[in-house]
Motif scaffolding. Sequence first.
Motif, PDB file in Angstrom:
ATOM      1  N   LEU A 163      -8.696  -5.416  -2.158  1.00 20.38           N
ATOM      2  CA  LEU A 163      -8.768  -6.886  -2.049  1.00 20.38           C
ATOM      3  C   LEU A 163      -7.406  -7.576  -1.936  1.00 20.38           C
ATOM      4  O   LEU A 163      -7.217  -8.677  -2.467  1.00 20.38           O
ATOM      5  CB  LEU A 163      -9.558  -7.459  -3.237  1.00 20.38           C
ATOM      6  CG  LEU A 163     -10.970  -6.885  -3.434  1.00 20.38           C
ATOM      7  CD1 LEU A 163     -11.639  -7.513  -4.660  1.00 20.38           C
ATOM      8  CD2 LEU A 163     -11.829  -7.096  -2.205  1.00 20.38           C
ATOM      9  N   GLN A 164      -6.498  -6.954  -1.194  1.00 19.85           N
ATOM     10  CA  GLN A 164      -5.193  -7.596  -1.013  1.00 19.85           C
ATOM     11  C   GLN A 164      -5.334  -8.947  -0.296  1.00 19.85           C
ATOM     12  O   GLN A 164      -4.537  -9.855  -0.513  1.00 19.85           O
ATOM     13  CB  GLN A 164      -4.241  -6.685  -0.207  1.00 19.85           C
ATOM     14  CG  GLN A 164      -3.771  -5.468  -0.955  1.00 19.85           C
ATOM     15  CD  GLN A 164      -4.651  -4.257  -0.694  1.00 19.85           C
ATOM     16  OE1 GLN A 164      -5.854  -4.385  -0.456  1.00 19.85           O
ATOM     17  NE2 GLN A 164      -4.078  -3.070  -0.749  1.00 19.85           N
ATOM     18  N   GLY A 165      -6.345  -9.059   0.582  1.00 24.10           N
ATOM     19  CA  GLY A 165      -6.560 -10.331   1.289  1.00 24.10           C
ATOM     20  C   GLY A 165      -7.059 -11.396   0.332  1.00 24.10           C
ATOM     21  O   GLY A 165      -6.517 -12.505   0.257  1.00 24.10           O
ATOM     22  N   ALA A 201       6.307   8.852  -3.174  1.00 19.19           N
ATOM     23  CA  ALA A 201       5.334   8.097  -3.977  1.00 19.19           C
ATOM     24  C   ALA A 201       4.157   7.626  -3.134  1.00 19.19           C
ATOM     25  O   ALA A 201       3.005   7.624  -3.598  1.00 19.19           O
ATOM     26  CB  ALA A 201       6.015   6.909  -4.658  1.00 19.19           C
ATOM     27  N   ARG A 202       4.430   7.188  -1.911  1.00 22.36           N
ATOM     28  CA  ARG A 202       3.352   6.864  -0.959  1.00 22.36           C
ATOM     29  C   ARG A 202       3.794   7.399   0.401  1.00 22.36           C
ATOM     30  O   ARG A 202       4.939   7.183   0.803  1.00 22.36           O
ATOM     31  CB  ARG A 202       3.089   5.352  -0.897  1.00 22.36           C
ATOM     32  CG  ARG A 202       2.494   4.799  -2.193  1.00 22.36           C
ATOM     33  CD  ARG A 202       2.005   3.363  -2.018  1.00 22.36           C
ATOM     34  NE  ARG A 202       0.713   3.314  -1.354  1.00 22.36           N
ATOM     35  CZ  ARG A 202       0.154   2.176  -0.914  1.00 22.36           C
ATOM     36  NH1 ARG A 202       0.793   1.027  -1.051  1.00 22.36           N
ATOM     37  NH2 ARG A 202      -1.030   2.200  -0.336  1.00 22.36           N
ATOM     38  N   PRO A 203       2.902   8.071   1.125  1.00 23.08           N
ATOM     39  CA  PRO A 203       3.356   8.787   2.317  1.00 23.08           C
ATOM     40  C   PRO A 203       3.350   8.002   3.633  1.00 23.08           C
ATOM     41  O   PRO A 203       4.022   8.407   4.579  1.00 23.08           O
ATOM     42  CB  PRO A 203       2.337   9.934   2.424  1.00 23.08           C
ATOM     43  CG  PRO A 203       1.085   9.383   1.826  1.00 23.08           C
ATOM     44  CD  PRO A 203       1.515   8.408   0.760  1.00 23.08           C
ATOM     45  N   ALA A 260       0.138   2.308  12.333  1.00 22.37           N
ATOM     46  CA  ALA A 260      -0.597   2.552  11.079  1.00 22.37           C
ATOM     47  C   ALA A 260      -0.511   1.294  10.234  1.00 22.37           C
ATOM     48  O   ALA A 260       0.571   0.744  10.030  1.00 22.37           O
ATOM     49  CB  ALA A 260       0.018   3.727  10.327  1.00 22.37           C
ATOM     50  N   ASN A 261      -1.656   0.842   9.767  1.00 25.43           N
ATOM     51  CA  ASN A 261      -1.690  -0.321   8.869  1.00 25.43           C
ATOM     52  C   ASN A 261      -2.943  -0.188   7.998  1.00 25.43           C
ATOM     53  O   ASN A 261      -3.734   0.762   8.137  1.00 25.43           O
ATOM     54  CB  ASN A 261      -1.698  -1.629   9.677  1.00 25.43           C
ATOM     55  CG  ASN A 261      -1.492  -2.846   8.800  1.00 25.43           C
ATOM     56  OD1 ASN A 261      -0.569  -2.881   7.978  1.00 25.43           O
ATOM     57  ND2 ASN A 261      -2.354  -3.837   8.907  1.00 25.43           N
ATOM     58  N   LYS A 262      -3.133  -1.152   7.126  1.00 25.36           N
ATOM     59  CA  LYS A 262      -4.243  -1.130   6.156  1.00 25.36           C
ATOM     60  C   LYS A 262      -5.575  -0.771   6.802  1.00 25.36           C
ATOM     61  O   LYS A 262      -5.888  -1.245   7.898  1.00 25.36           O
ATOM     62  CB  LYS A 262      -4.312  -2.505   5.483  1.00 25.36           C
ATOM     63  CG  LYS A 262      -5.417  -2.704   4.461  1.00 25.36           C
ATOM     64  CD  LYS A 262      -5.457  -1.636   3.399  1.00 25.36           C
ATOM     65  CE  LYS A 262      -4.161  -1.481   2.645  1.00 25.36           C
ATOM     66  NZ  LYS A 262      -4.138  -0.222   1.816  1.00 25.36           N
ATOM     67  N   ILE A 263      -6.344   0.068   6.118  1.00 26.45           N
ATOM     68  CA  ILE A 263      -7.651   0.474   6.621  1.00 26.45           C
ATOM     69  C   ILE A 263      -8.453  -0.769   7.034  1.00 26.45           C
ATOM     70  O   ILE A 263      -8.507  -1.764   6.300  1.00 26.45           O
ATOM     71  CB  ILE A 263      -8.407   1.323   5.560  1.00 26.45           C
ATOM     72  CG1 ILE A 263      -9.669   1.942   6.165  1.00 26.45           C
ATOM     73  CG2 ILE A 263      -8.724   0.542   4.297  1.00 26.45           C
ATOM     74  CD1 ILE A 263      -9.406   3.037   7.132  1.00 26.45           C
ATOM     75  N   VAL A 304       3.618  -2.794  -7.045  1.00 32.88           N
ATOM     76  CA  VAL A 304       4.491  -3.162  -5.928  1.00 32.88           C
ATOM     77  C   VAL A 304       3.860  -2.553  -4.684  1.00 32.88           C
ATOM     78  O   VAL A 304       3.592  -1.353  -4.668  1.00 32.88           O
ATOM     79  CB  VAL A 304       5.913  -2.581  -6.104  1.00 32.88           C
ATOM     80  CG1 VAL A 304       6.774  -2.899  -4.892  1.00 32.88           C
ATOM     81  CG2 VAL A 304       6.553  -3.118  -7.380  1.00 32.88           C
ATOM     82  N   ARG A 305       3.619  -3.360  -3.669  1.00 33.16           N
ATOM     83  CA  ARG A 305       2.955  -2.836  -2.482  1.00 33.16           C
ATOM     84  C   ARG A 305       3.416  -3.618  -1.260  1.00 33.16           C
ATOM     85  O   ARG A 305       4.062  -4.648  -1.381  1.00 33.16           O
ATOM     86  CB  ARG A 305       1.432  -2.900  -2.642  1.00 33.16           C
ATOM     87  CG  ARG A 305       0.954  -4.295  -3.058  1.00 33.16           C
ATOM     88  CD  ARG A 305      -0.343  -4.678  -2.472  1.00 33.16           C
ATOM     89  NE  ARG A 305      -0.292  -4.748  -1.025  1.00 33.16           N
ATOM     90  CZ  ARG A 305       0.271  -5.766  -0.339  1.00 33.16           C
ATOM     91  NH1 ARG A 305       0.840  -6.790  -0.940  1.00 33.16           N
ATOM     92  NH2 ARG A 305       0.262  -5.745   0.990  1.00 33.16           N
ATOM     93  N   GLY A 306       3.007  -3.117  -0.075  1.00 29.58           N
ATOM     94  CA  GLY A 306       3.492  -3.697   1.176  1.00 29.58           C
ATOM     95  C   GLY A 306       4.705  -2.879   1.605  1.00 29.58           C
ATOM     96  O   GLY A 306       5.598  -2.620   0.784  1.00 29.58           O
ATOM     97  N   ALA A 307       4.736  -2.469   2.874  1.00 28.55           N
ATOM     98  CA  ALA A 307       5.750  -1.504   3.321  1.00 28.55           C
ATOM     99  C   ALA A 307       7.189  -1.932   3.009  1.00 28.55           C
ATOM    100  O   ALA A 307       7.947  -1.150   2.414  1.00 28.55           O
ATOM    101  CB  ALA A 307       5.557  -1.240   4.815  1.00 28.55           C
ATOM    102  N   PRO A 308       7.608  -3.161   3.372  1.00 33.21           N
ATOM    103  CA  PRO A 308       9.010  -3.504   3.070  1.00 33.21           C
ATOM    104  C   PRO A 308       9.280  -3.518   1.563  1.00 33.21           C
ATOM    105  O   PRO A 308      10.331  -3.048   1.113  1.00 33.21           O
ATOM    106  CB  PRO A 308       9.168  -4.907   3.679  1.00 33.21           C
ATOM    107  CG  PRO A 308       8.106  -4.970   4.746  1.00 33.21           C
ATOM    108  CD  PRO A 308       6.953  -4.194   4.187  1.00 33.21           C
TER     109      PRO A 308
HETATM  110  O1  MRU Z   1      -1.741  -0.444   0.492  1.00 33.63           O
HETATM  111  P1  MRU Z   1      -0.858  -1.626   0.739  1.00 33.63           P
HETATM  112  O2  MRU Z   1      -1.363  -2.882   0.115  1.00 33.63           O
HETATM  113  O3  MRU Z   1       0.585  -1.342   0.406  1.00 33.63           O
HETATM  114  O4  MRU Z   1      -0.930  -1.839   2.315  1.00 33.63           O
HETATM  115  C1  MRU Z   1      -0.106  -2.811   2.897  1.00 33.63           C
HETATM  116  C2  MRU Z   1      -0.353  -3.027   4.336  1.00 33.63           C
HETATM  117  O5  MRU Z   1      -1.114  -2.336   4.967  1.00 33.63           O
HETATM  118  C3  MRU Z   1       0.482  -4.091   4.989  1.00 33.63           C
HETATM  119  O6  MRU Z   1      -0.205  -4.637   6.084  1.00 33.63           O
HETATM  120  C4  MRU Z   1       1.799  -3.484   5.493  1.00 33.63           C
HETATM  121  O7  MRU Z   1       2.421  -2.736   4.489  1.00 33.63           O
HETATM  122  C5  MRU Z   1       2.734  -4.523   5.982  1.00 33.63           C
HETATM  123  S1  MRU Z   1       3.388  -5.553   4.684  1.00 33.63           S
HETATM  124  C6  MRU Z   1       4.512  -6.595   5.402  1.00 33.63           C
END
Ligand code: MRU
Length: 355
Positions: free
Chosen positions: A202-204, A98-100, A253-256, A56-60
């Motif tokens: 490789l989320q993209g 769990a994730r900071p 702050a967003n994905k590297i 499960v990933r992505g901030a929301p």
């Molecule tokens: O490490 P991840 O895959 O959880 O990182 C996600 C991102 O960086 C997304 O761009 C961000 O959480 C926004 S999701 C709507």
Amino acid sequence: MRRDSESAASPLPRLSLAWDEGCVLAVDQRALPREHRVLRLETVEQVIDAITSLAVRGAPAIGLAGALGVALSAYRHSADGRTDEASVRADAARLSAARPTAVNLAWAVRRTVRRLADGPEAVLAEAMAMLEEDASVNRAAVLRAADLVQSLVPHGPARVLTHCNTGRLATAAVGTALGAIIELHERGRVAEVLVDETRPLLQGARLTAWELAEAGVPYRLCVDSAAAAAMARGMVDCVLAGADRIAANGDVANKIGTYGLAVAAARHGIPFVIVAPESSWDRALADGAGIVVEERDPFEVTAFAGAVVAPAGTAVFNPAFDVTPAELVTAIVSETGVFRPHASHGTSRPREVPA
Ligand code: MRU
């Protein structure tokens, strides 16, 4: 943790997360695009593991998983009409940690813990309300962001570049930046989406490309290091990305790799737009200097698709996120408004949301 393969009767036909008979169901994002499988999470430990391993990933989405995790804990620690609040609070603290980086996680956990005194049903009701809210929040932000992109790129269908995954997998509804891209496509306003593969996980390539294909949006995949060259060649009209935490001044702050994109976009005069819910704002932080950036396992970098690609013992720098200074951000779009960090006049700050 049980794995249910998806079937016509799956309770997750379109959603990334759900509650089902005392368990959390989650699409296992590690398996996509090879396999669409659903995890049945029966313990708080399994929810934490799903978040840390990026199932499960992505901030929301991680915020909502945290909220459902608190509900799970509240049920597990209730008997004879009494809830062992101390145990649930201890679980909640572990879920939060769990994730900071994404502030949504701690926010969502806090919000559900507040209902603890009213029993597990109240905690679950709060978590379910958050899932429903996510849909309306996504929708409002997506419409606003699509309108903005149309005004920024008025001459016709846009060539959009995006990073990581900000779609329905990363939320409980249509997504944020990727939701806006799909909305623009439905308006006939997307010429092509350039998708950064988003090393190292490789989320993209795995997730955004999968969602775009599913939605019928024309896209091309590129390695992250091709993005600046694409801008230099005039292949990009607008960059759209999400956020994990936004400081009061608009540092994001967003994905590297997001920061590098913003630098390149500024160099080429390309609008750089962030789409994120209000719950991604952390106004307790004056600027991005205070944002904790998660460092992940070196193996994510020293191996590719399971095969080792670096000499044994190679030291690694593997931050999961970076911080883009507000001055490089054209606009931050939420469900309540458009914030232009460096506009000298008419800046509309999204409203304060109670912690
Ligand atoms: O490490 P991840 O895959 O959880 O990182 C996600 C991102 O960086 C997304 O761009 C961000 O959480 C926004 S999701 C709507």
